[in-house]
Design a protein around this motif. Sequence first.
Motif, mmCIF file in Angstrom:
data_model
loop_
_atom_site.group_PDB
_atom_site.id
_atom_site.type_symbol
_atom_site.label_atom_id
_atom_site.label_comp_id
_atom_site.label_asym_id
_atom_site.label_seq_id
_atom_site.Cartn_x
_atom_site.Cartn_y
_atom_site.Cartn_z
ATOM 1 N N PHE A 27 25.592 27.944 -28.217
ATOM 2 C CA PHE A 27 24.205 27.563 -28.489
ATOM 3 C C PHE A 27 23.678 26.650 -27.354
ATOM 4 O O PHE A 27 24.438 26.070 -26.590
ATOM 5 N N THR A 28 22.370 26.580 -27.251
ATOM 6 C CA THR A 28 21.701 25.741 -26.253
ATOM 7 C C THR A 28 21.015 24.564 -26.947
ATOM 8 O O THR A 28 20.368 24.745 -27.985
ATOM 9 N N SER A 29 21.195 23.398 -26.397
ATOM 10 C CA SER A 29 20.492 22.217 -26.920
ATOM 11 C C SER A 29 19.678 21.598 -25.794
ATOM 12 O O SER A 29 19.940 21.823 -24.611
ATOM 13 N N ALA A 30 18.676 20.848 -26.171
ATOM 14 C CA ALA A 30 17.765 20.255 -25.186
ATOM 15 C C ALA A 30 17.625 18.759 -25.428
ATOM 16 O O ALA A 30 17.759 18.278 -26.553
ATOM 17 N N ARG A 31 17.351 18.073 -24.329
ATOM 18 C CA ARG A 31 17.156 16.622 -24.406
ATOM 19 C C ARG A 31 15.898 16.268 -23.604
ATOM 20 O O ARG A 31 15.768 16.646 -22.435
ATOM 21 N N LYS A 32 14.982 15.588 -24.227
ATOM 22 C CA LYS A 32 13.739 15.201 -23.557
ATOM 23 C C LYS A 32 13.903 13.826 -22.920
ATOM 24 O O LYS A 32 14.358 12.882 -23.564
ATOM 25 N N LEU A 33 13.536 13.748 -21.648
ATOM 26 C CA LEU A 33 13.561 12.470 -20.938
ATOM 27 C C LEU A 33 12.136 12.019 -20.648
ATOM 28 O O LEU A 33 11.333 12.791 -20.092
ATOM 29 N N VAL A 34 11.820 10.808 -21.035
ATOM 30 C CA VAL A 34 10.504 10.222 -20.752
ATOM 31 C C VAL A 34 10.664 9.250 -19.584
ATOM 32 O O VAL A 34 11.502 8.341 -19.623
ATOM 33 N N MET A 35 9.865 9.473 -18.542
ATOM 34 C CA MET A 35 9.976 8.661 -17.327
ATOM 35 C C MET A 35 9.266 7.311 -17.497
ATOM 36 O O MET A 35 8.149 7.258 -18.021
ATOM 37 N N ASN A 36 9.919 6.290 -17.063
ATOM 38 C CA ASN A 36 9.309 4.963 -17.012
ATOM 39 C C ASN A 36 9.021 4.644 -15.551
ATOM 40 O O ASN A 36 9.802 3.987 -14.864
ATOM 41 N N ASN A 37 7.891 5.170 -15.063
ATOM 42 C CA ASN A 37 7.571 5.025 -13.643
ATOM 43 C C ASN A 37 7.228 3.576 -13.304
ATOM 44 O O ASN A 37 6.486 2.915 -14.022
ATOM 45 N N VAL A 38 7.771 3.103 -12.191
ATOM 46 C CA VAL A 38 7.514 1.750 -11.702
ATOM 47 C C VAL A 38 6.636 1.846 -10.467
ATOM 48 O O VAL A 38 6.907 2.638 -9.565
ATOM 49 N N ASN A 39 5.574 1.070 -10.457
ATOM 50 C CA ASN A 39 4.661 1.112 -9.318
ATOM 51 C C ASN A 39 5.328 0.584 -8.053
ATOM 52 O O ASN A 39 5.975 -0.462 -8.062
ATOM 53 N N ASP A 40 5.167 1.325 -6.963
ATOM 54 C CA ASP A 40 5.591 0.853 -5.655
ATOM 55 C C ASP A 40 4.367 0.296 -4.933
ATOM 56 O O ASP A 40 3.364 1.008 -4.793
ATOM 57 N N PRO A 41 4.400 -0.947 -4.497
ATOM 58 C CA PRO A 41 3.231 -1.523 -3.839
ATOM 59 C C PRO A 41 2.956 -0.836 -2.509
ATOM 60 O O PRO A 41 3.857 -0.260 -1.890
ATOM 61 N N PRO A 42 1.709 -0.897 -2.050
ATOM 62 C CA PRO A 42 1.391 -0.334 -0.735
ATOM 63 C C PRO A 42 2.065 -1.127 0.379
ATOM 64 O O PRO A 42 2.538 -2.257 0.165
ATOM 65 N N VAL A 43 2.089 -0.538 1.575
ATOM 66 C CA VAL A 43 2.737 -1.171 2.726
ATOM 67 C C VAL A 43 1.773 -1.155 3.910
ATOM 68 O O VAL A 43 1.123 -0.135 4.176
ATOM 69 N N VAL A 44 1.693 -2.284 4.609
ATOM 70 C CA VAL A 44 0.887 -2.399 5.824
ATOM 71 C C VAL A 44 1.827 -2.705 6.987
ATOM 72 O O VAL A 44 2.721 -3.549 6.867
ATOM 73 N N ALA A 45 1.618 -2.028 8.114
ATOM 74 C CA ALA A 45 2.432 -2.266 9.312
ATOM 75 C C ALA A 45 1.504 -2.400 10.514
ATOM 76 O O ALA A 45 0.765 -1.465 10.846
ATOM 77 N N THR A 46 1.528 -3.573 11.153
ATOM 78 C CA THR A 46 0.730 -3.796 12.355
ATOM 79 C C THR A 46 1.492 -3.328 13.589
ATOM 80 O O THR A 46 2.700 -3.114 13.549
ATOM 81 N N SER A 47 0.773 -3.187 14.686
ATOM 82 C CA SER A 47 1.375 -2.728 15.931
ATOM 83 C C SER A 47 2.250 -3.813 16.542
ATOM 84 O O SER A 47 2.042 -5.013 16.327
ATOM 85 N N VAL A 48 3.220 -3.386 17.330
ATOM 86 C CA VAL A 48 4.073 -4.314 18.063
ATOM 87 C C VAL A 48 3.274 -4.890 19.236
ATOM 88 O O VAL A 48 2.485 -4.189 19.868
ATOM 89 N N GLY A 49 3.490 -6.167 19.524
ATOM 90 C CA GLY A 49 2.835 -6.769 20.678
ATOM 91 C C GLY A 49 1.678 -7.668 20.289
ATOM 92 O O GLY A 49 1.409 -7.902 19.109
ATOM 93 N N VAL A 50 0.996 -8.159 21.311
ATOM 94 C CA VAL A 50 -0.086 -9.126 21.147
ATOM 95 C C VAL A 50 -1.376 -8.521 21.697
ATOM 96 O O VAL A 50 -1.368 -7.855 22.736
ATOM 97 N N ALA A 51 -2.484 -8.764 21.001
ATOM 98 C CA ALA A 51 -3.796 -8.311 21.473
ATOM 99 C C ALA A 51 -4.416 -9.424 22.331
ATOM 100 O O ALA A 51 -4.421 -10.584 21.928
ATOM 101 N N ASP A 52 -4.923 -9.080 23.500
ATOM 102 C CA ASP A 52 -5.508 -10.056 24.425
ATOM 103 C C ASP A 52 -7.017 -10.113 24.252
ATOM 104 O O ASP A 52 -7.697 -9.082 24.204
ATOM 105 N N TYR A 53 -7.543 -11.356 24.189
ATOM 106 C CA TYR A 53 -8.983 -11.557 24.038
ATOM 107 C C TYR A 53 -9.504 -12.406 25.183
ATOM 108 O O TYR A 53 -8.934 -13.447 25.513
ATOM 109 N N SER A 54 -10.619 -11.947 25.776
ATOM 110 C CA SER A 54 -11.313 -12.708 26.809
ATOM 111 C C SER A 54 -12.712 -13.047 26.312
ATOM 112 O O SER A 54 -13.321 -12.247 25.572
#
Length: 199
Positions: A27-54
């Motif tokens: 015989f075949t039996s089934a099991r239902k899984l309910v997901m408890n999704n956890v939010n992953d926060p966004p990610v920001v990545a700036t460029s390497v180096g320094v910006a020069d201002y005159s």
Amino acid sequence: VYSNTSQTEEETWIYFQAVDVDGDAGFTSARKLVMNNVNDPPVVATSVGVADYSPGDVLVVDPEIEVTDVDDDTLVGASVQITTGFVEGDDILGFTAAGSVTGLFDAVAGSLDLWGDSTVLDYRAVLRSVTYESTNPNPIPGSLQLAFQVFDPTAGSNSAIREIEITNQILFEDGFESGDTLQWSGGTGVGIDSWWTLN
């Protein structure tokens, strides 16, 4: 052991079937899984180096900044804060709007606040357009640090830092330039700025 790399699936079913030594299935039996999704926060990545201002420039702070969110297509806000080196009344941050993103620069706090429900790509475009300028024609040479952060509906990202180096060669009425050595033989006091050398 069950694992699932989906960030959005809410439920799934797992089916079990027994097979005897002769290969006959039971015989075949089934099991239902309910997901408890956890939010992953966004990610920001700036460029390497320094910006020069005159002086006189309008500097695009980081035209290659990256913004990602693995489980949200929409962000609700962002901020760009001058965390070090801010001079009230001189320093200005600007931006170009995209999608539903709008914002306002707080000239007292040195903070650019952005808001509006819009896509991750819209927020990336806006952050890539952020500009810095000083209204002072002779700003003091040094460095600024800007902190970039974005927000999804439930969490904020990391704070990503971009550094700006202000270079300035100030011309004085008597012909001296920043970095020159001044000769002084005593008597009347001479006003000395921090980047002059007095012998």
